[in-house]
Design an enzyme around this catalytic site. Structure first.
Site, PDB file in Angstrom:
ATOM      1  N   HIS A 278       0.810  -1.206   0.000  1.00 21.41           N
ATOM      2  CA  HIS A 278       0.000   0.000   0.000  1.00 21.41           C
ATOM      3  C   HIS A 278       0.845   1.258   0.000  1.00 21.41           C
ATOM      4  O   HIS A 278       0.362   2.343  -0.317  1.00 21.41           O
ATOM      5  CB  HIS A 278      -0.915   0.001   1.227  1.00 21.41           C
ATOM      6  CG  HIS A 278      -1.980   1.057   1.167  1.00 21.41           C
ATOM      7  ND1 HIS A 278      -1.699   2.402   1.082  1.00 21.41           N
ATOM      8  CD2 HIS A 278      -3.325   0.966   1.140  1.00 21.41           C
ATOM      9  CE1 HIS A 278      -2.834   3.095   1.033  1.00 21.41           C
ATOM     10  NE2 HIS A 278      -3.827   2.238   1.064  1.00 21.41           N
ATOM     11  N   CYS A 279       2.135   1.144   0.326  1.00 20.53           N
ATOM     12  CA  CYS A 279       2.901   2.371   0.585  1.00 20.53           C
ATOM     13  C   CYS A 279       3.843   2.775  -0.540  1.00 20.53           C
ATOM     14  O   CYS A 279       3.684   3.826  -1.142  1.00 20.53           O
ATOM     15  CB  CYS A 279       3.691   2.199   1.884  1.00 20.53           C
ATOM     16  SG  CYS A 279       2.616   1.943   3.303  1.00 20.53           S
ATOM     17  N   ILE A 280       4.844   1.926  -0.821  1.00 22.68           N
ATOM     18  CA  ILE A 280       5.951   2.365  -1.688  1.00 22.68           C
ATOM     19  C   ILE A 280       5.483   2.694  -3.118  1.00 22.68           C
ATOM     20  O   ILE A 280       5.923   3.691  -3.685  1.00 22.68           O
ATOM     21  CB  ILE A 280       7.090   1.312  -1.694  1.00 22.68           C
ATOM     22  CG1 ILE A 280       7.534   1.006  -0.242  1.00 22.68           C
ATOM     23  CG2 ILE A 280       8.285   1.791  -2.503  1.00 22.68           C
ATOM     24  CD1 ILE A 280       7.992   2.197   0.552  1.00 22.68           C
TER      25      ILE A 280
END
Ligand SMILES: NC(=O)c1ccc[n+]([C@@H]2O[C@H](COP(=O)([O-])OP(=O)(O)OC[C@H]3O[C@@H](n4cnc5c(N)ncnc54)[C@H](O)[C@@H]3O)[C@@H](O)[C@H]2O)c1
Length: 448
Positions: A278-280
């Protein structure tokens, strides 16, 4: 809803001494659920709200959807009064403090999608009362908390800083890595006033030993983005080095290990089939989008994104090259993918590079199957839905195997012993004795 309070600070309860003891958490996923459980275990009263009805039902029956929270821990929290509710049943007005931990995805054109954050803000607004503390925890661009989020809450007539407190406190949990959830991992918080920051920090100190107070929500928002942009840029750097090493005939893994012997000024990052989760692959675009609003092009973010996004296609090329060496075409070849979660030892397959690898192989005519003990079904980037295949069957039935994610639970020794041809994108063959010219390693070439 309107404030019936007149004076500014006099209207707010003195809460920096840790008096906030009733918590509500909107969004019970990888971030919100561990937060809820931590507060319950610290002795606070916690109400959790989630918009996903099956998730609410599963949680309420003691079934945890995430790896880092066991069913036993969840059941114990429920026994201590943790309530899990749908938004329609929420009783947010009873809470001293409300956390918002909903997703912050990007659109197809890689612009921020604040839809879930604003929907959560609307829910909080419907229950907002004077004296409450609202903490946004979703990763987002600087200016969200004090901008659209605040505007939505202030539609009540209540004002942040005067009638209620508003803070931003980013999360640092790294799913699958229990150390990242340890109480000693510093937490950041910035609010609309020093008092509000101190209040939010006091609350977080129930569950964390090291809370750092920042001057503003914007500083905390940008610090979180810097952490993830830093990762994305450094992964792009080693991914590009891997491509160069393939041309130069140098083993990038040996090079990185060698550089990492330097005890200062170097941090180890490794190449791979792409970035996921979900982040990078998401957060850097929040910064790039916001930067453009200031007439500024964040070229690092765009370039790193380009390089990392191209890695799955390179993996497809490596598989074609490996098959070519055996006199076979990718078209019509049976290719087995090992690991489709976005990283080892978790079931999280969001934005996994495996989705593009599988679709890319399929678009060039390969017949693709996969094995992942953590992910029973998987949707490739072209929409095709696949089911996990037993490892034995995958290895014996494939012309080539490609290791995308090396879970501990996969018997890779067996794969390297029995598979006819392996493309290794994560150096999982390191240290194994295997027949020569059988493994094509990303960033290194043939294993000879
Ligand atoms: N996963 C991580 O490792 C991680 C780490 C740090 C920060 N973050 C950030 O935290 C935020 C949440 O991420 P996550 O991984 O927990 O997401 P998630 O998808 O695991 O969980 C989000 C939950 O929010 C619920 N939800 C969505 N809209 C809602 C609404 N309007 N009202 C109530 N519930 C709603 C969803 O049903 C889901 O259960 C994101 O901004 C993410 O970037 C994630």
């Amino acid at each position: 809803m309107h404030s019936d309070l007149e004076g500014p600070l006099a209207t707010r309860p003195a809460t920096t001494d840790g008096a906030d003891r009733r918590i509500a958490i909107v969004g019970l996923g990888y971030v919100g659920l561990p937060l809820a459980i931590a507060f319950v275990e610290a002795g606070l009263t916690v109400e959790g709200i989630d918009a996903d009805a099956p998730r609410v039902a599963a949680l309420a029956s003691g079934c945890s959807p995430i790896d880092d929270i066991s069913d036993d821990r969840l059941v114990a929290a429920l026994a201590r009064g943790f309530s899990v509710l749908a938004p329609a049943d929420a009783d947010l007005g009873a809470a001293d403090a409300v956390f918002v931990c909903v997703p912050t995805p990007i659109t197809k054109s890689k612009d921020p999608d604040l839809g879930p954050v604003l929907a959560a803000a609307t829910l909080v607004r419907e229950h907002l009362r004077a004296g409450q503390l609202v903490i946004l925890q979703s990763t987002t661009f600087p200016g969200t908390t004090n901008g659209l989020f605040r505007e939505e809450l202030e539609r009540t007539g209540l004002k942040a800083g005067r009638d209620f407190d508003l803070a931003y406190a980013p999360e640092r949990v790294n799913p699958g890595d229990p150390a990242s959830a340890a109480k000693g991992v510093p937490r950041l918080v910035g609010a609309t006033s020093p008092d509000a920051t101190a209040r939010a920090a006091a609350l977080l100190r129930h569950i964390n030993d090291d809370v750092r107070e920042l001057s503003s929500p914007e500083a905390a928002e940008l610090a979180k983005l810097l952490e993830n942009v830093f990762r994305n840029v450094n992964i792009a750097l080693v991914n590009q080095l891997a491509l160069l090493c393939e041309r130069m005939g140098i083993d990038v893994w040996e090079v990185i290990d060698a550089a990492a012997t330097k005890p200062f000024g170097f941090m180890r990052f490794t190449p791979g089939p792409g970035v996921g989760g979900h982040c990078i692959p998401v957060d850097p675009y929040y910064l790039a989008w916001r930067a453009r609003e200031f007439g500024f092009v964040d070229r690092f973010v765009e370039l790193a994104g380009d390089i990392n996004l191209a890695m799955p296609r390179h993996v497809v090329d490596l598989v074609a090259e490996a098959l070519n060496d055996r006199g076979k075409a990718l078209k019509g070849a049976r290719v087995g993918v090992i690991g489709v979660a976005f990283k080892p030892n978790v079931r999280d397959a969001r934005n996994s590079p495996a989705a593009d690898v599988i679709a890319g192989l399929g678009s060039r005519g390969a017949i693709v199957a996969y094995h992942d003990p953590h992910v029973p079904t998987f949707r490739a980037a072209d929409g095709e839905r696949l089911e996990t295949t037993p490892l034995d069957q995958l290895v014996s039935g494939s012309d080539a195997i490609v290791v995308v994610t090396a879970h501990r639970a996969v018997d890779l020794a067996r794969v390297y012993r029995d598979a006819d041809l392996v493309v290794d994108t994560v150096n999982s063959s390191a240290g194994r004795t295997v027949p020569a010219r059988r493994i094509l390693r990303l960033g290194a070439g043939w294993n000879v």
